[in-house]
Each structure stands twice: as structure tokens, then as C-alpha cells.
Design an enzyme around this catalytic site. Structure first.
Site, PDB file in Angstrom:
ATOM      1  N   ARG A   1       0.843  -1.192   0.083  1.00  0.00           N
ATOM      2  CA  ARG A   1      -0.004   0.080  -0.105  1.00  0.00           C
ATOM      3  C   ARG A   1       0.886   1.265  -0.037  1.00  0.00           C
ATOM      4  O   ARG A   1       0.588   2.510  -0.703  1.00  0.00           O
ATOM      5  CB  ARG A   1      -1.018  -0.074   1.237  1.00  0.00           C
ATOM      6  CG  ARG A   1      -1.856  -1.093   1.189  1.00  0.00           C
ATOM      7  CD  ARG A   1      -2.779  -1.338   2.510  1.00  0.00           C
ATOM      8  NE  ARG A   1      -3.891  -2.428   2.294  1.00  0.00           N
ATOM      9  CZ  ARG A   1      -3.578  -3.724   2.830  1.00  0.00           C
ATOM     10  NH1 ARG A   1      -2.368  -3.819   3.422  1.00  0.00           N
ATOM     11  NH2 ARG A   1      -4.560  -4.467   2.900  1.00  0.00           N
TER      12      ARG A   1
ATOM     13  N   ASP B   1      -9.938  -4.965   7.909  1.00  0.00           N
ATOM     14  CA  ASP B   1      -8.981  -5.884   8.491  1.00  0.00           C
ATOM     15  C   ASP B   1      -9.539  -6.278   9.766  1.00  0.00           C
ATOM     16  O   ASP B   1      -9.387  -7.802   9.884  1.00  0.00           O
ATOM     17  CB  ASP B   1      -7.381  -5.431   8.999  1.00  0.00           C
ATOM     18  CG  ASP B   1      -6.902  -4.380   7.906  1.00  0.00           C
ATOM     19  OD1 ASP B   1      -5.937  -4.449   7.430  1.00  0.00           O
ATOM     20  OD2 ASP B   1      -7.910  -3.242   7.744  1.00  0.00           O
TER      21      ASP B   1
END
Ligand code: NAD
Length: 316
Positions: A91, A151
Site C-alpha cells: 500500500r 482488517d
């Protein structure tokens, strides 16, 4: 007369933006949804497709286009525009490209919708949440990142599957960065008030150390696993974003591990990352000082350092 209905403006009509719109429609999160994207063909087609399904969802309207003015009057602006991960990329590899987009885009968006809350989804989401706060000058409570809501749901799913209980009955958070330095808060994880480390319910297994390592590794590599096969993650982030938007627009006081400015929590300050927080129509009302053990605290410090270094690298 000003409009009195709720409005979400979604910036970026790619895999994530279009799916956020779809999830919001299904759940009836807002009365009006607008999509904005530079790619006029893409945004027009997504709008058509979404409009063709309006008969089957709670009353809503969907419009948009390639002019930022479509975001005018939004209660919440959701930013999903920008570069996405390709196989092998982290990311953080998206940071430089997406900071340039934020610098250019955010002032225009806030001009169109000066009272909006800002929900950042574009990665690396924690760094961009901080950067967005600095670029716009908005108070910290109004700049929210989707953080580790996704997550944490991946974490709960894997625990639930292993222990054979409903995912909704698992209370467990991933905190810190939405990324490689994220931290599983095992010490406070529980089911039915039974701490996970005490969980030994007949017929429902017990988590071994190896299970924990495997589960957390799976959470960390989840995006890469999905991207490898289909090129993007969209359904779970769409649903996660819809839940955050619901908490914001419906003033829910819902506890969610969103990313926001952390000030003096466990000694950490001036960094944006995720901790369970109370979310309502003011945005992030309170970042909760959840109990953590020494390992988890060290993990969070590491996460804070990683994010701060990235923030400094792009000059904020
Ligand atoms: N926070 C999370 O949990 C999470 C989860 C999944 C994806 N993401 C991130 O979301 C972002 C979008 O992913 P995607 O799969 O939808 O990518 P995508 O390439 O499918 O869509 C991105 C869209 O943004 C548009 N865009 C680019 N620059 C723009 C600008 N200046 N103004 C308006 N529109 C612009 C593009 O035209 C494109 O349609 C990525 O950064 C990705 O990493 C975050």
C-alpha cells in the site's frame, strides 16, 4: 430551500467506489448518492447500472459525472480515487501518486461541500488521512480513514471459522496501520465475554499459538490473495465503508476501528491510525484507550513510527 435529505459523494468510480455505492444502496444508508470520476465513460456506465437497480432497494437517487460539482452539498465525501495495488506492490508504494491526487482534489471537494465529513479509503489510508487533514485544515474529528475496519472483519471471519461461531459473535480488533505493521489485539479479543486466550469450548476447538500466527498472517496477506485472482478487493471494503457511513449519517455512536488523528493514546501522538473509536455524526468523537499488553503496545509504536516516517517523507 436547501435539500434536507442525506447525501454521500463518492470520489472515484472504480472497483471500490462503485461497490461502496452499491453497498450503501442495498443498506439504504443515504437518500442521495453521487459518483465523481475523471473517467467519464466509466462513471456514466456505473451510474446507469446502479440506477437500473433502484427498484429493488430502499428509496434513493444516484447521479454524478466527471465534474466535481456533483459533490456539492454532500454530508460525507468518500475518497476512493487514485492508484491501486498491483500484485507485488505494498500500500505504501501508492503513496507518492496518491498524495499528488489528494493535493489537487481535496481543496476542490471541500469547496463543493464545505460542511462535509471526509472518509478516506484510498491507500495508504492512514498516511492519507493525516495528509487530508493537513491539506484541508479540517478539525481531526471530521477526517476519518476506513482504517482497519476491513482488517478487523477479516480477522473476525478467520477466528469465527476456526472456532465455529458466528462472525458477529467475535469481538476482536486489528489496530494500528491498515498495512504491513498492523497489530492484532489478541489480549482483548473475546467471544461471549470469554477471553479468547481462555476459550476452550467443547466441540468448538481452541486456538493454538500456531493458529494465531496463521490467522494473523492470513489477515495481513488477505488483500494480496484477493488481488492476485481478481485484480482488486471491492466487496468487503464496500460493506465496511457502508457501515462507517451508516455510523456517521445515522449518528450511531458505533465503535469502529477507523483511522483518525491519535493524540496521547498510550503515549502516541500526532499520527493517524486505527484504534477502536466512537463514530457518530460529528465524525470520530472519541478514540478509545483500549487496554493493550506490552507486545501490542510495542506493535502500535512500531506502526506509529512507520506511518510517521511516510508522512514526513511526503513533506507533512
Ligand atoms: N482502505 C481500504 O481498506 C482499501 C481497500 C481496497 C482498496 N483501497 C484503495 O482504494 C483505491 C481505489 O481502488 P480501486 O480498486 O477502486 O481502483 P480503480 O483503479 O478501480 O479505481 C480508481 C478510480 O479513481 C479514478 N481517479 C483517479 N484519479 C482521480 C481524480 N483525480 N479524480 C477523480 N477520479 C480519479 C480513476 O479514474 C478510477 O476510476 C486504491 O488506492 C486502493 O488501494 C483501499
Amino acid at each position: 430551500m436547501p435539500e434536507r435529505t442525506s447525501k454521500i459523494a463518492i470520489v472515484g468510480a472504480g472497483s471500490v467506489g462503485a461497490t461502496v455505492a452499491y453497498a450503501c444502496l442495498l443498506r439504504g444508508v443515504a437518500r442521495r448518492i453521487s459518483l465523481y470520476d475523471l473517467n467519464v465513460e466509466k462513471v456514466k456506465s456505473e451510474l446507469l447500472d446502479l440506477n437500473h437497480g433502484l427498484q429493488f432497494v430502499p428509496t434513493a437517487s444516484v447521479d454524478g459525472g466527471d465534474d466535481v460539482a456533483v459533490c456539492a452539498g454532500a454530508d460525507v465525501i468518500v475518497v476512493t480515487a487514485g492508484a491501486k495495488q498491483h500484485p507485488g506492490q505494498t500500500r505504501m508504494d501508492l503513496l507518492d501518486a496518491n498524495v499528488v491526487i489528494c493535493r489537487n482534489l481535496l481543496p476542490k471537494l471541500l469547496k463543493a461541500a464545505p460542511d462535509a465529513l471526509l472518509l478516506m479509503v484510498t491507500n495508504p489510508v492512514d498516511v492519507l488521512t493525516y495528509v487530508a487533514m493537513k491539506i484541508t485544515g479540517l478539525p481531526p474529528n471530521r477526517v476519518i480513514g476506513s482504517g482497519t475496519v476491513l482488517d478487523s472483519s477479516r480477522f473476525r471471519y478467520l477466528i469465527a471459522k476456526r472456532l465455529k461461531v458466528a462472525v458477529q459473535s467475535v469481538h476482536a480488533y486489528i489496530a494500528g496501520e491498515h498495512g504491513d505493521s498492523e497489530v492484532p489485539l489478541w489480549s482483548s479479543a473475546s467471544i461471549a465475554n470469554i477471553p479468547l486466550h481462555d476459550w476452550a469450548v467443547q466441540g468448538h476447538g481452541k486456538l493454538t499459538v500456531r493458529d494465531r500466527v496463521e490467522i494473523f498472517e492470513n489477515v495481513k496477506t488477505a488483500a494480496a490473495q484477493v488481488i492476485k485472482g481478481k485484480g482488486a478487493t471491492n466487496y468487503a471494503i464496500g460493506l465496511a465503508s457502508a457501515q462507517i457511513l451508516e455510523a456517521l449519517l445515522h449518528d450511531e455512536n458505533r465503535v469502529l476501528p477507523v483511522s483518525s488523528l491519535v493524540t496521547d493514546v498510550h503515549g502516541m501522538t500526532d499520527v493517524s491510525f486505527s484504534l477502536p473509536s466512537i463514530v457518530n455524526n460529528k465524525g470520530v468523537e472519541t478514540v478509545l484507550p483500549v487496554p493493550v499488553n506490552a507486545n501490542e503496545e510495542a506493535g502500535l509504536r512500531n506502526s506509529a513510527d512507520v506511518i510517521k516516517a511516510a508522512i514526513r517523507r511526503v513533506g507533512f
